[in-house]
Design a protein around this motif. Structure first.
Motif, PDB file in Angstrom:
ATOM      1  N   LYS A 118       7.627 -60.424 -88.442  1.00 35.13           N
ATOM      2  CA  LYS A 118       7.778 -59.114 -89.081  1.00 35.13           C
ATOM      3  C   LYS A 118       6.436 -58.406 -89.170  1.00 35.13           C
ATOM      4  O   LYS A 118       6.338 -57.198 -88.900  1.00 35.13           O
ATOM      5  CB  LYS A 118       8.366 -59.264 -90.482  1.00 35.13           C
ATOM      6  CG  LYS A 118       9.837 -59.576 -90.516  1.00 35.13           C
ATOM      7  CD  LYS A 118      10.308 -59.723 -91.956  1.00 35.13           C
ATOM      8  CE  LYS A 118      11.749 -60.171 -92.040  1.00 35.13           C
ATOM      9  NZ  LYS A 118      12.159 -60.368 -93.448  1.00 35.13           N
ATOM     10  N   LEU A 119       5.393 -59.141 -89.550  1.00 34.67           N
ATOM     11  CA  LEU A 119       4.061 -58.555 -89.648  1.00 34.67           C
ATOM     12  C   LEU A 119       3.609 -58.040 -88.287  1.00 34.67           C
ATOM     13  O   LEU A 119       3.048 -56.949 -88.190  1.00 34.67           O
ATOM     14  CB  LEU A 119       3.046 -59.573 -90.177  1.00 34.67           C
ATOM     15  CG  LEU A 119       1.587 -59.109 -90.185  1.00 34.67           C
ATOM     16  CD1 LEU A 119       1.424 -57.916 -91.126  1.00 34.67           C
ATOM     17  CD2 LEU A 119       0.663 -60.237 -90.587  1.00 34.67           C
ATOM     18  N   GLY A 120       3.875 -58.815 -87.240  1.00 35.00           N
ATOM     19  CA  GLY A 120       3.502 -58.374 -85.894  1.00 35.00           C
ATOM     20  C   GLY A 120       4.186 -57.076 -85.514  1.00 35.00           C
ATOM     21  O   GLY A 120       3.561 -56.155 -84.985  1.00 35.00           O
ATOM     22  N   ALA A 121       5.483 -56.994 -85.797  1.00 39.13           N
ATOM     23  CA  ALA A 121       6.231 -55.770 -85.473  1.00 39.13           C
ATOM     24  C   ALA A 121       5.716 -54.587 -86.288  1.00 39.13           C
ATOM     25  O   ALA A 121       5.502 -53.485 -85.752  1.00 39.13           O
ATOM     26  CB  ALA A 121       7.718 -55.982 -85.729  1.00 39.13           C
ATOM     27  N   ILE A 122       5.498 -54.803 -87.574  1.00 41.19           N
ATOM     28  CA  ILE A 122       4.987 -53.742 -88.441  1.00 41.19           C
ATOM     29  C   ILE A 122       3.592 -53.314 -87.996  1.00 41.19           C
ATOM     30  O   ILE A 122       3.286 -52.116 -87.940  1.00 41.19           O
ATOM     31  CB  ILE A 122       4.979 -54.197 -89.919  1.00 41.19           C
ATOM     32  CG1 ILE A 122       6.410 -54.318 -90.430  1.00 41.19           C
ATOM     33  CG2 ILE A 122       4.170 -53.244 -90.793  1.00 41.19           C
ATOM     34  CD1 ILE A 122       6.526 -55.015 -91.772  1.00 41.19           C
ATOM     35  N   ALA A 123       2.751 -54.285 -87.656  1.00 38.20           N
ATOM     36  CA  ALA A 123       1.390 -53.971 -87.220  1.00 38.20           C
ATOM     37  C   ALA A 123       1.407 -53.136 -85.947  1.00 38.20           C
ATOM     38  O   ALA A 123       0.651 -52.165 -85.815  1.00 38.20           O
ATOM     39  CB  ALA A 123       0.591 -55.253 -87.007  1.00 38.20           C
TER      40      ALA A 123
END
Length: 130
Positions: free
Chosen positions: A90-95
């Protein structure tokens, strides 16, 4: 050597409070930028003369870009303590999304600034000719 459960909970709580503070800072940044831009927009409308709204857009864009950085920082903090693979994904997608938004926002700000500077130079030359 592993930290004791009490210390680990304390660190996790501190990180969560820090994350909340960074998120609030990002939200306040958006609020302040919106308020300043709205004030400048209303002032331009009340004056009633033709106004270039690019300066107002650039003001708001700067605040939004800064707020995106704060929000990304908050997302990183939320996964800093014992992240799961799902949280990392999720963090990767948000980033990626926020970095892309910031990139295009910054690019637009640079282009608008160049256009504004070019118009300013033309006006200065025209004034010197008169």
């Amino acid at each position: 050597m592993n930290p004791t459960p009490g210390v680990e909970n304390l660190i996790m709580n501190l990180v969560q409070w820090l994350r909340l503070g960074v998120e609030i800072t990002g939200a306040c940044t958006i609020g302040i930028g919106s308020a300043i831009s709205l004030f400048r927009f209303a002032k331009a409308l009340m004056v009633g003369k033709e106004t270039d709204f690019n300066a107002i857009r650039l003001t708001l864009a700067r605040y939004l870009a800064l707020a995106l950085e704060f929000q990304l920082g908050a997302d990183i903090l939320s996964t800093a303590v014992a992240p799961s693979w799902q949280e990392i994904g999720k963090l990767g997608a948000i980033a990626v999304i926020r970095t892309g938004l910031n990139f295009f926002l910054s690019r637009e700000m640079q282009e608008e600034k160049k256009v504004s500077e070019g118009e300013s130079q033309v006006e200065t030359k025209a004034a010197n000719i008169s």
